[in-house]
Design a protein around this motif. Structure first.
Motif, short mmCIF file in Angstrom:
data_model
loop_
_atom_site.label_atom_id
_atom_site.label_comp_id
_atom_site.label_asym_id
_atom_site.label_seq_id
_atom_site.Cartn_x
_atom_site.Cartn_y
_atom_site.Cartn_z
N PHE A 297 0.83 -1.21 0.00
CA PHE A 297 0.00 0.00 0.00
C PHE A 297 0.87 1.25 0.00
O PHE A 297 0.64 2.19 -0.78
CB PHE A 297 -0.90 -0.01 1.23
N CYS A 298 1.88 1.27 0.85
CA CYS A 298 2.64 2.50 1.09
C CYS A 298 3.43 2.95 -0.15
O CYS A 298 3.64 4.14 -0.35
CB CYS A 298 3.58 2.29 2.27
N LYS A 299 3.86 2.02 -0.97
CA LYS A 299 4.64 2.37 -2.15
C LYS A 299 3.88 3.32 -3.06
O LYS A 299 4.46 4.23 -3.66
CB LYS A 299 5.01 1.09 -2.92
N ARG A 300 2.57 3.13 -3.14
CA ARG A 300 1.76 3.94 -4.05
C ARG A 300 1.14 5.15 -3.37
O ARG A 300 0.93 6.18 -4.01
CB ARG A 300 0.65 3.07 -4.65
N TYR A 301 0.85 5.06 -2.05
CA TYR A 301 -0.01 6.08 -1.47
C TYR A 301 0.54 6.78 -0.24
O TYR A 301 -0.07 7.74 0.23
CB TYR A 301 -1.37 5.47 -1.13
N CYS A 302 1.67 6.33 0.29
CA CYS A 302 2.16 6.95 1.52
C CYS A 302 2.52 8.43 1.33
O CYS A 302 2.42 9.22 2.27
CB CYS A 302 3.36 6.19 2.08
N ASP A 303 2.94 8.81 0.12
CA ASP A 303 3.28 10.22 -0.09
C ASP A 303 2.05 11.11 -0.06
O ASP A 303 2.16 12.34 0.04
CB ASP A 303 4.03 10.39 -1.41
N MET A 318 4.39 7.66 9.26
CA MET A 318 5.14 7.17 10.41
C MET A 318 4.54 5.89 10.98
O MET A 318 5.26 5.05 11.51
CB MET A 318 5.20 8.25 11.49
N ASP A 319 3.24 5.74 10.85
CA ASP A 319 2.60 4.51 11.34
C ASP A 319 3.08 3.29 10.55
O ASP A 319 3.32 2.22 11.13
CB ASP A 319 1.08 4.64 11.23
N PHE A 320 3.21 3.47 9.24
CA PHE A 320 3.71 2.35 8.44
C PHE A 320 5.17 2.05 8.75
O PHE A 320 5.59 0.88 8.77
CB PHE A 320 3.52 2.65 6.95
N GLN A 321 5.96 3.10 8.98
CA GLN A 321 7.36 2.88 9.34
C GLN A 321 7.48 2.18 10.68
O GLN A 321 8.28 1.25 10.86
CB GLN A 321 8.10 4.21 9.38
N GLN A 322 6.67 2.61 11.64
CA GLN A 322 6.68 1.97 12.95
C GLN A 322 6.20 0.53 12.86
O GLN A 322 6.72 -0.36 13.54
CB GLN A 322 5.79 2.75 13.91
#
Length: 413
Positions: A297-303, A318-322
């Protein structure tokens, strides 16, 4: 779930489930939305039995003694069962990452707080492995998978596909698999089995259903898988009770054990916190291998997300990184491995790597003596690969658990 959606979920990664010679003969009826029990037709099928299986209850099939057992204590820190500390180990070359097989007890040394211990128990990778496959199956994972697949109606494919691939290989080599899916609560879908038709039913159950809840209680699911607790009756095919006690993987003594966790790492509403879950994982003595799906998910939408969780309830960057750090810690401290996946095409290679590590997993045990100090004790290992009497620390590395906590003087954890 409509038939059209099932067809869209029918990927090469899952095709063995329905097309292999071992697949069950007739499909189960379409299920309602939410979780459902396997069909009676399936639960009545004959399965491969283990010697230690309990007698069947009235109206049901035999249940392994590992699952139907006396209640395990519901503690954050576990007692050392039978005064034995179990240490599973995978040895690999630091530069080439080649896994090392054909080692014996004499090739290893185990140290507790710097003092070498006598290894009393030893199992080679040829021994049967008991794996609990833990699958994030919530509306969070459904959303992550859908967005991560370019908007296709992929649902939870990114968690079901690696589970199917892993179980295919594990069953071929004779291992026993238990499956737990979690959202608001963990739900066991099958007890330990190496019957392909029974595992087919589990995958079919997940494919036919949509997740019931948005909550994604990872920490509770991990605790449940390791130490047990009250289980929904869906796991206990033929059971007439609504709930029964699930003993947890720590109750499977004298065998090689592992957890395969497939999750984003996001925890939304667990009853226990991260530190408590971490203590349970540290002290269980069971390696946790993790496939992290958050990057899909994060690759496409985290930005496009805020730095932290916003009013919408969506996780932030930060939640995904944590979450990734959390999964990595669980794996590292238990002697497993963490594989963050960014693209769906990485899944076959990732599953293959985990299977290879499990096929090279040695199990050692030692008696720590009559320690009753309630303290954490550091575990280190050394290996002499070529048997020349010299430790090969510079060339080889060992994945293994890093500590355990001994009971307190009063016997409490």
């Amino acid at each position: 779930m409509h038939t059209a959606r099932v067809r869209r979920l029918f990927t090469p990664a899952l095709s063995f489930i329905f097309l292999s010679a071992a697949a069950f003969d007739a499909p189960a009826p379409r299920a309602q939305s939410g979780r459902t029990q396997p069909s009676k037709q399936t639960t009545g099928q004959k399965k491969n039995k283990r010697p230690d299986e309990a007698k069947p209850e009235e109206g049901g099939e035999p249940l392994p003694a590992d699952i139907v057992k006396q209640k395990q204590q519901d503690d954050e820190v576990l007692k050392v069962a039978a005064n034995l500390v179990n240490v599973d180990a995978v040895v690999y070359h630091k530069k080439t990452r080649q896994l090392i097989g054909n080692l014996s007890k004499a090739n290893f040394a185990v140290f507790e707080d710097g003092v070498q211990q006598e290894v009393t128990n030893f199992s080679t990778p040829e021994a049967t492995l008991n794996v609990a496959v833990v699958i994030e199956f919530s509306k969070w994972s459904e959303m992550f998978g859908s967005y991560g697949s370019n908007g296709q109606d992929a649902g939870t494919r990114e968690v079901i596909a690696p589970a199917a691939l892993f179980m295919q290989d594990a069953v071929r080599r004779g291992d026993y698999i238990s499956v737990v899916a979690f959202d608001l609560r963990p739900t066991p879908l099958t007890d330990f089995t190496n019957d392909p038709s029974r595992l087919n039913t589990v995958i079919g159950l997940l494919l036919r259903n949509s997740p019931a809840f948005r909550e994604n209680n990872l920490f509770d699911a991990l605790k449940f898988t390791l130490v047990g607790g009250k289980a929904d009756s869906v796991v206990l095919e033929g059971s007439r009770q609504e709930t029964q006690e699930y003993a947890g993987l720590v109750s499977v003594q004298g065998r090689r054990r592992a957890v395969l966790l497939i999750a984003s790492g996001i925890d939304t509403f667990s009853k226990i916190n991260y530190d408590q879950a971490r203590k349970i994982a540290q002290n269980a003595g069971i390696p946790i291998y993790v496939i992290g799906t958050g990057n899909i998910f994060c690759k496409r939408y985290c930005d496009q997300l805020p730095a932290t969780s916003g009013l919408t309830g969506m996780p932030g960057r930060m939640d995904f990184q944590q979450a990734a750090n959390t999964l990595g810690t669980f794996a590292r401290e238990t002697g497993g491995a963490f594989f963050p996946v960014t693209f769906e095409g990485e899944l076959p290679t990732t599953v293959s790597s985990i299977n290879a590590m499990m096929r090279h997993q040695y199990s050692l045990g030692y008696n720590p003596g009559e320690k009753r100090d309630g303290k954490k004790h550091k575990i280190t290992m050394k290996v002499d690969v070529n048997g020349d009497g010299q430790w090969d620390d510079k060339e080889y590395e060992i994945n293994h658990r890093q500590s355990y906590v001994s009971p307190k003087p009063d016997g409490k954890p």
